[in-house]
Scaffold this motif. Structure first.
Motif: not given
Length: 125
Positions: A40-50
């Motif tokens: 929810a914080v950053d849907a566009a730049g979401f990185d699952l590994e991070r």
């Protein structure tokens, strides 16, 4: 004829399959809440590994369930009530035998005091 092996791993609550299915000890629910909040914080730049690496750090900083339970405000109140019952149960009958009028007056004063205390707390809220 060769029998097909079935995977019964999902039946064990501690297994990975059960964890991913959302059953077991609540770890999946905690991960899911963390995942949804990060997404929810950053849907566009979401990185699952991070996010997964961040979850490991976040989970290690969280207090244990037992510590959370013991430090809850209601736990202290319940402990005080049980302690008072433990101390009062043998004390009140002994006092009542020795001084019945004084014990009755003391109990009435305690109950009136509790009513006043709770009424004042309700008015503040």
């Amino acid at each position: 004829m060769k029998k097909a092996m079935e995977d019964f791993d999902y039946l064990v609550p501690e297994s990975n399959a059960a964890w991913l299915d959302g059953r077991g000890d609540g770890r999946f629910e905690r991960y899911e809440r963390f995942y949804q909040s990060e997404r929810a914080v950053d849907a566009a730049g979401f990185d699952l590994e991070r996010t997964n690496e961040g979850y490991k750090e976040w989970a290690s900083r969280q207090p244990s369930r037992l510590l959370s339970l013991v430090s809850a405000p209601w736990f202290g109140r319940v402990a005080i009530v049980f302690f008072c019952l433990y101390m009062g149960c043998p004390l009140v009958p002994g006092l009542a035998k020795a001084m019945p009028e004084a014990t009755g007056a003391m109990l009435v004063a305690v109950f009136i005091g509790l009513r006043i205390f709770h009424r004042r707390r309700r008015k503040k809220n």
